[in-house]
Design a protein around this motif. Structure first.
Motif, PDB file in Angstrom:
ATOM      1  N   SER A   1      49.646  43.377  33.835  1.00 51.28           N
ATOM      2  CA  SER A   1      48.782  43.264  34.801  1.00 51.28           C
ATOM      3  C   SER A   1      47.935  44.435  35.462  1.00 51.28           C
ATOM      4  CB  SER A   1      49.278  42.400  36.074  1.00 51.28           C
ATOM      5  OG  SER A   1      49.693  41.124  35.575  1.00 51.28           O
ATOM      6  N   LEU A   2      48.609  45.675  35.008  1.00 48.00           N
ATOM      7  CA  LEU A   2      48.311  46.865  35.604  1.00 48.00           C
ATOM      8  C   LEU A   2      47.536  47.583  34.382  1.00 48.00           C
ATOM      9  CD1 LEU A   2      51.779  47.345  37.362  1.00 48.00           C
ATOM     10  CD2 LEU A   2      49.488  46.927  38.498  1.00 48.00           C
ATOM     11  N   GLN A   3      47.219  48.908  34.638  1.00 49.90           N
ATOM     12  CA  GLN A   3      46.651  49.546  33.640  1.00 49.90           C
ATOM     13  C   GLN A   3      47.192  51.104  33.647  1.00 49.90           C
ATOM     14  OE1 GLN A   3      44.340  52.351  34.124  1.00 49.90           O
ATOM     15  NE2 GLN A   3      43.055  51.585  35.896  1.00 49.90           N
ATOM     16  N   LYS A   4      47.266  51.689  32.522  1.00 47.24           N
ATOM     17  CA  LYS A   4      48.017  53.282  32.227  1.00 47.24           C
ATOM     18  C   LYS A   4      47.160  54.342  33.059  1.00 47.24           C
ATOM     19  CE  LYS A   4      50.584  51.303  28.727  1.00 47.24           C
ATOM     20  NZ  LYS A   4      51.058  51.392  27.141  1.00 47.24           N
ATOM     21  N   SER A   5      46.126  54.307  33.849  1.00 49.06           N
ATOM     22  CA  SER A   5      45.355  55.423  34.308  1.00 49.06           C
ATOM     23  C   SER A   5      44.714  56.172  32.944  1.00 49.06           C
ATOM     24  CB  SER A   5      46.153  55.906  35.144  1.00 49.06           C
ATOM     25  OG  SER A   5      46.904  55.461  36.282  1.00 49.06           O
ATOM     26  N   GLY A   6      44.087  55.197  31.943  1.00 50.81           N
ATOM     27  CA  GLY A   6      43.489  56.031  30.934  1.00 50.81           C
ATOM     28  C   GLY A   6      42.342  57.028  31.176  1.00 50.81           C
TER      29      GLY A   6
ATOM     30  N   ASN B   1      43.478  60.047  32.941  1.00 49.63           N
ATOM     31  CA  ASN B   1      44.185  60.983  31.958  1.00 49.63           C
ATOM     32  C   ASN B   1      43.201  61.635  31.209  1.00 49.63           C
ATOM     33  OD1 ASN B   1      46.818  60.684  33.332  1.00 49.63           O
ATOM     34  ND2 ASN B   1      47.180  58.825  31.984  1.00 49.63           N
ATOM     35  N   GLY B   2      41.940  61.068  30.966  1.00 50.03           N
ATOM     36  CA  GLY B   2      40.880  61.648  30.248  1.00 50.03           C
ATOM     37  C   GLY B   2      40.535  62.935  30.726  1.00 50.03           C
ATOM     38  N   TYR B   3      40.706  63.283  31.995  1.00 50.26           N
ATOM     39  CA  TYR B   3      40.542  64.777  32.485  1.00 50.26           C
ATOM     40  C   TYR B   3      41.729  65.244  32.097  1.00 50.26           C
ATOM     41  CZ  TYR B   3      36.586  62.569  34.756  1.00 50.26           C
ATOM     42  OH  TYR B   3      35.405  61.912  35.169  1.00 50.26           O
ATOM     43  N   GLN B   4      41.768  66.041  31.088  1.00 46.74           N
ATOM     44  CA  GLN B   4      42.883  66.664  30.233  1.00 46.74           C
ATOM     45  C   GLN B   4      43.614  67.647  30.841  1.00 46.74           C
ATOM     46  OE1 GLN B   4      42.080  66.626  26.162  1.00 46.74           O
ATOM     47  NE2 GLN B   4      41.345  64.738  25.889  1.00 46.74           N
ATOM     48  N   LEU B   5      43.069  68.508  31.860  1.00 49.88           N
ATOM     49  CA  LEU B   5      43.686  69.510  32.668  1.00 49.88           C
ATOM     50  C   LEU B   5      44.271  68.854  34.046  1.00 49.88           C
ATOM     51  CD1 LEU B   5      41.243  72.620  32.124  1.00 49.88           C
ATOM     52  CD2 LEU B   5      43.164  71.931  30.405  1.00 49.88           C
ATOM     53  N   THR B   6      44.497  67.771  33.983  1.00 48.36           N
ATOM     54  CA  THR B   6      45.013  67.119  35.243  1.00 48.36           C
ATOM     55  C   THR B   6      46.496  67.755  35.326  1.00 48.36           C
ATOM     56  OG1 THR B   6      45.864  65.252  36.255  1.00 48.36           O
ATOM     57  CG2 THR B   6      46.126  65.313  33.788  1.00 48.36           C
ATOM     58  N   ASP B   7      46.686  67.948  36.632  1.00 45.22           N
ATOM     59  CA  ASP B   7      47.973  68.966  36.863  1.00 45.22           C
ATOM     60  C   ASP B   7      49.202  68.050  36.298  1.00 45.22           C
ATOM     61  OD1 ASP B   7      45.925  69.898  38.523  1.00 45.22           O
ATOM     62  OD2 ASP B   7      47.267  70.306  40.105  1.00 45.22           O
ATOM     63  N   GLU B   8      49.167  66.583  36.674  1.00 46.97           N
ATOM     64  CA  GLU B   8      50.302  65.788  35.957  1.00 46.97           C
ATOM     65  C   GLU B   8      49.344  64.558  35.184  1.00 46.97           C
ATOM     66  OE1 GLU B   8      52.820  64.511  39.282  1.00 46.97           O
ATOM     67  OE2 GLU B   8      52.636  66.566  40.131  1.00 46.97           O
ATOM     68  N   LYS B   9      50.321  64.166  34.431  1.00 54.17           N
ATOM     69  CA  LYS B   9      49.691  62.666  33.819  1.00 54.17           C
ATOM     70  C   LYS B   9      50.332  61.472  34.638  1.00 54.17           C
ATOM     71  CE  LYS B   9      47.551  64.292  29.762  1.00 54.17           C
ATOM     72  NZ  LYS B   9      46.226  64.007  29.552  1.00 54.17           N
ATOM     73  N   ALA B  10      49.299  60.559  34.794  1.00 49.98           N
ATOM     74  CA  ALA B  10      49.746  59.223  35.481  1.00 49.98           C
ATOM     75  C   ALA B  10      50.051  58.269  34.533  1.00 49.98           C
ATOM     76  CB  ALA B  10      48.494  58.665  36.304  1.00 49.98           C
ATOM     77  N   GLY B  11      50.809  57.276  34.796  1.00 48.73           N
ATOM     78  CA  GLY B  11      51.382  56.216  33.870  1.00 48.73           C
ATOM     79  C   GLY B  11      52.332  55.231  34.728  1.00 48.73           C
ATOM     80  N   LEU B  12      52.676  54.364  34.089  1.00 47.18           N
ATOM     81  CA  LEU B  12      53.339  53.197  34.857  1.00 47.18           C
ATOM     82  C   LEU B  12      55.056  53.177  34.672  1.00 47.18           C
ATOM     83  CD1 LEU B  12      51.566  50.057  33.387  1.00 47.18           C
ATOM     84  CD2 LEU B  12      51.486  51.324  35.642  1.00 47.18           C
TER      85      LEU B  12
ATOM     86  N   HIS C   1      40.141  48.654  37.391  1.00 40.82           N
ATOM     87  CA  HIS C   1      40.308  47.851  36.377  1.00 40.82           C
ATOM     88  C   HIS C   1      41.730  47.000  36.382  1.00 40.82           C
ATOM     89  CE1 HIS C   1      38.051  51.326  34.053  1.00 40.82           C
ATOM     90  NE2 HIS C   1      37.375  50.353  34.525  1.00 40.82           N
ATOM     91  N   THR C   2      41.847  46.626  37.381  1.00 41.20           N
ATOM     92  CA  THR C   2      43.069  45.637  37.641  1.00 41.20           C
ATOM     93  C   THR C   2      42.509  44.493  38.566  1.00 41.20           C
ATOM     94  OG1 THR C   2      44.013  46.256  39.753  1.00 41.20           O
ATOM     95  CG2 THR C   2      44.601  47.526  37.965  1.00 41.20           C
ATOM     96  N   LEU C   3      43.173  43.343  38.692  1.00 41.70           N
ATOM     97  CA  LEU C   3      42.903  42.204  39.477  1.00 41.70           C
ATOM     98  C   LEU C   3      43.582  42.033  40.823  1.00 41.70           C
ATOM     99  CD1 LEU C   3      42.333  39.202  37.128  1.00 41.70           C
ATOM    100  CD2 LEU C   3      40.530  40.408  38.337  1.00 41.70           C
TER     101      LEU C   3
END
Length: 496
Positions: free
Chosen positions: A276-281, A284-295, A359-361
């Protein structure tokens, strides 16, 4: 506000527009017909002072809200940019999978010639004597043309029959999509191969980012439109606060990061499948992000505050650009006969539910800002708490401007809702994504997914759980049973 005052307000509101155009079927319109300035803002949550956020700085939007209507429960049809805007423009809910995609305009309109049935409400205005001008992101493309992020702009228009003129100043970024993902040094996400951060505090003036150029262009065009011998529809599409959260440094400096709030629910809701969620793709496409987001775990508090700070700065930046446009409307004396709409194309998870994106409901991705000012009426803020949808905007504008929409729309005019705040006429909103349909009705949100992963039903009670932290469908079968027939009415044929 009392029901009596609202009834008086709506009578005056309608008479101010319809009386100037005569019969609702009258065409063409005259110069005295009300103008419309429609401001679309990308990824704008209802995170504004007029919605009760005491931290964010949005004085210009708040000032407009103080003179108009603030819809506190406005929901989009699809939590992604192009598809949300497609439903807005057509007044129709998604009926096939292509309507859920960002290229909905390209696939459904981009290659079609003029037809009797208008392709959009802008086209409807044009057919009824309005001069229509678009600037910036009104459909999905940053400049109204069909092409990929890294391609050369084509000559194919996403809405080929709607606009008398469509304008965009891409500045030093050269193309619309480059400008959309712009950094202050003239580079963009594509040119830097995604080796970029999802935020930037640029040491530049407002025109150092594209939205400042869009405001300038809108101001210049308003001066021309004032002297036209016909009413006009002006659509202005601003990019921020869409990723990357880039804004001039002075808007970052409005905030003390210690005051920036963290998401109240930085975890996966109880009894909810990760599907029901999404992985913040996108994030995370901004590849110099300080930290990667995820579930699997939340971002650190420090980085979450930095990102929220960046989002707030981007909102304050776009608020300033909107303020310039509204000030010009007043300076030109157009405010006495111009309807102004501010609309956010969907919400955004700022770490809510471990998600950084849309991108979620979930309610936070579907609820967005909607403010409408009709000229010459009561100068105090009016909150409309009824549940409304983006598809309702089309028939509302038609009624306010005395134009007959002579073919079926899925939305309903909000005029009656405003005049009868206790009415249940519009007290349901349907949204579609991720193989599911979600429905907000009164205090409940019910979502049904067509998938194998369980649970496929989610129920949230917003009176008790406004952040949707626990799915209570299993322990409330009677409530689910009572709501499912209403949800089924929103199934336009997408799912069987």
């Amino acid at each position: 506000m009392s029901k009596r005052v609202l009834v008086i307000f709506i009578i005056l509101l309608v008479s101010s527009c319809v009386s100037k155009t005569g019969n609702k079927n009258t065409s063409p319109k005259t110069k005295d017909s009300p103008n419309v300035v429609f401001i679309a803002v990308d990824d704008l949550r209802p995170e504004l002072g007029c919605y009760g956020n005491t931290i964010i700085k949005s004085p210009n939007i708040d000032n407009l809200a103080s003179e108009g209507l603030v819809f506190t429960n406005h929901y989009v049809q699809v939590p992604t940019c192009g598809a949300s805007r497609y439903s807005l423009m057509t007044g129709l809910r998604p009926k096939k999978t292509s309507h859920l995609l960002n290229n909905a305009f390209e696939s459904e309109m981009g290659h079609k010639s003029d037809t009797i049935q208008p392709e959009s409400f802008v086209h409807q205005f044009k057919k009824n004597g309005y001069y229509t001008v678009g600037i910036g992101k009104m459909s999905h493309s940053a400049d109204g043309l069909v092409y990929g992020y890294e391609e050369t702009p084509s000559t194919i228009k996403e809405m080929p029959n709607s606009w008398n003129e469509f304008l965009f100043n891409s500045g030093k970024w050269k193309t619309g999509w480059n400008a959309f993902f712009a950094y202050a040094n003239g580079e963009n996400r594509q040119s830097l191969k995604r080796q970029v951060k999802p935020y930037e505090s640029g040491d530049v003036e407002d025109e150092g980012y594209p939205d400042g150029l869009t405001a300038e262009l809108a101001i210049s065009k308003l001066k021309e439109l004032k002297n036209k011998n016909q009413p006009f529809f002006l659509g202005v599409g601003f990019f921020k606060p869409h990723l990357p959260f880039n804004a001039p440094k002075k808007y970052w400096n409005l905030y003390d990061r210690n005051d920036i709030p963290l998401a109240p629910n930085p975890f996966i809701p109880e009894n909810v499948n990760k599907k029901s969620l999404q992985k913040s793709g996108e994030f995370n496409g901004y590849q110099l992000t300080d930290e990667k987001a995820g579930l699997s775990k939340p971002l650190s508090d420090a980085y979450s505050k930095k990102l929220t700070h960046a989002y707030y700065a981007a909102v304050s930046y776009v608020d300033a650009q909107i303020g310039k446009v509204i000030s010009e409307i007043k300076a030109l004396g157009l405010d006495e006969n111009t309807i102004v709409v501010i609309w956010g194309d969907h919400g955004w998870h700022l770490g809510n539910d471990l998600v950084w994106g849309k991108h979620t409901l979930f309610d936070v991705a579907l609820r967005s800002a909607l403010i409408i000012k009709v000229p010459g009426k009561l100068s105090q803020e009016k909150k409309v708490n009824a549940i409304v949808e983006s598809v309702d905007i089309y028939p509302t504008l038609m009624e306010l401007c005395g134009i007959s929409a002579n073919y079926p729309l899925d939305g309903q005019s909000l005029v009656n809702t405003i005049s009868n705040p206790d009415s249940l006429q519009n007290n349901v909103a349907y949204s579609y994504f991720n193989n599911g349909i979600s429905m907000r009705a009164n205090q409940f949100r019910l979502t049904k997914y067509w998938r194998t992963e369980e649970p496929t039903l989610e129920l949230y009670d917003h009176d008790k759980d406004p952040w949707e932290t626990k799915n209570i469908a299993k322990e409330n079968p009677e409530i689910v049973k009572s709501l499912l027939p209403l949800l089924a009415k929103g199934n336009t044929g997408l799912y069987n």
